[in-house]
Design a protein around this motif. Structure first.
Motif, short mmCIF file in Angstrom:
data_model
loop_
_atom_site.label_atom_id
_atom_site.label_comp_id
_atom_site.label_asym_id
_atom_site.label_seq_id
_atom_site.Cartn_x
_atom_site.Cartn_y
_atom_site.Cartn_z
N THR A 49 0.86 -1.18 0.00
CA THR A 49 0.00 0.00 0.00
C THR A 49 0.89 1.23 0.00
O THR A 49 2.08 1.16 0.33
CB THR A 49 -0.91 0.05 1.24
N THR A 51 0.81 5.91 -0.85
CA THR A 51 0.11 7.15 -1.21
C THR A 51 0.73 7.68 -2.48
O THR A 51 1.97 7.82 -2.57
CB THR A 51 0.25 8.19 -0.08
N THR A 52 -0.10 7.99 -3.47
CA THR A 52 0.42 8.51 -4.74
C THR A 52 0.99 9.91 -4.54
O THR A 52 0.75 10.55 -3.51
CB THR A 52 -0.67 8.57 -5.82
N THR A 56 -3.33 10.42 -2.97
CA THR A 56 -4.40 9.44 -2.98
C THR A 56 -3.90 8.10 -2.43
O THR A 56 -2.86 7.61 -2.89
CB THR A 56 -4.93 9.22 -4.42
N TRP A 58 -3.41 4.17 -2.19
CA TRP A 58 -3.38 3.16 -3.26
C TRP A 58 -2.92 1.84 -2.65
O TRP A 58 -2.12 1.82 -1.71
CB TRP A 58 -2.43 3.60 -4.37
N LYS A 59 -3.41 0.73 -3.22
CA LYS A 59 -2.94 -0.59 -2.82
C LYS A 59 -2.92 -1.52 -4.04
O LYS A 59 -3.66 -1.30 -5.00
CB LYS A 59 -3.80 -1.16 -1.70
N ASP A 62 -6.01 -2.77 -5.72
CA ASP A 62 -6.74 -1.90 -6.65
C ASP A 62 -6.50 -2.31 -8.11
O ASP A 62 -7.28 -1.97 -8.99
CB ASP A 62 -6.31 -0.44 -6.50
N ALA A 63 -5.42 -3.02 -8.36
CA ALA A 63 -5.06 -3.41 -9.73
C ALA A 63 -5.41 -4.87 -10.04
O ALA A 63 -5.04 -5.38 -11.10
CB ALA A 63 -3.57 -3.19 -9.95
N GLU A 102 -1.44 -2.02 -15.64
CA GLU A 102 -1.26 -0.77 -14.90
C GLU A 102 0.20 -0.65 -14.50
O GLU A 102 0.88 -1.66 -14.33
CB GLU A 102 -2.15 -0.76 -13.67
N MET A 104 2.88 1.44 -11.75
CA MET A 104 3.00 2.26 -10.55
C MET A 104 4.49 2.37 -10.22
O MET A 104 5.16 1.36 -10.01
CB MET A 104 2.25 1.64 -9.36
N LEU A 129 4.18 6.28 -6.32
CA LEU A 129 3.93 6.41 -4.89
C LEU A 129 5.01 7.28 -4.26
O LEU A 129 6.17 7.27 -4.69
CB LEU A 129 3.97 5.03 -4.21
#
Length: 184
Positions: A49, A51-52, A56, A58-59, A62-63, A102, A104, A129
């Motif tokens: 997990t 934070t972007t 926001t 994010w974990k 989510d993908a 996706e 990240m 992140l």
């Protein structure tokens, strides 16, 4: 199937040699080792997990159902800077093709303003992140002990492939397409 090269060799670029060098660069870069894991040999899903850059939460969950490319980077890391255009190219191609993939970035050791400025200046459009003091790296289960490291997760959030060191567009595309072809 797992492919790899030992990081303990006498090669001056090996991880062990970099760690012993005392050159003061402040990081150990990967040697380009590529590891692939067959679906039946993958460990449990990651629970990462963060934070972007935009604040926001994010974990990884989510993908789910998508292939996820995680890239550990820092603007202070020469190999990270060199690979960024390759990552952006693959991200743009996969997005334009509508592939269920996706990306990240996982920033390491940069403040938010510094990281955001770097991403803007280099026209990097996939999200990243914020650095969280290393907690995110711990969630990667020791699979990102060099910078840069790129992990490709399957649709269940399990590590399917890893590149320890800078990745090229051709290598990343091939790894992602392999995981897409076998995405559970």
């Amino acid at each position: 199937m797992s492919l790899g090269v030992s990081a303990c060799g006498s090669d001056a670029g090996s991880i062990a040699a970099q760690a012993r060098s005392g050159d003061g660069k402040g990081y150990v870069s990967g040697d380009g080792t590529i590891e692939r894991l067959a679906p039946d040999t993958r460990s449990s899903p990651l629970t990462l997990t963060g934070t972007t850059m935009q604040g926001t939460p994010w974990k990884v969950a989510d993908a789910r159902s998508h292939v996820l490319v995680l890239n550990v980077w820092g603007q202070w890391c020469g190999p990270c800077v060199a690979e960024m255009p390759h990552l952006q190219t693959v991200w743009a191609q996969l997005s334009a093709a509508g592939k269920p993939v996706e990306f990240m970035g996982v920033n390491y050791r940069d403040g938010v303003q510094t990281a955001e400025a770097f991403l803007r200046a280099n026209k990097i459009t996939y999200p990243s992140l914020q650095d969280d003091g290393g907690a995110t790296l711990l969630a990667l289960r020791g699979k990102a002990n060099t910078t840069p490291t790129t992990l490709i997760l399957d649709g269940q959030g399990r590590i399917a492939a890893r590149v320890s060191g800078p990745v090229t567009a051709a290598t990343l595309s091939g790894l992602v397409n392999d995981v897409l072809a076998k995405n559970p």
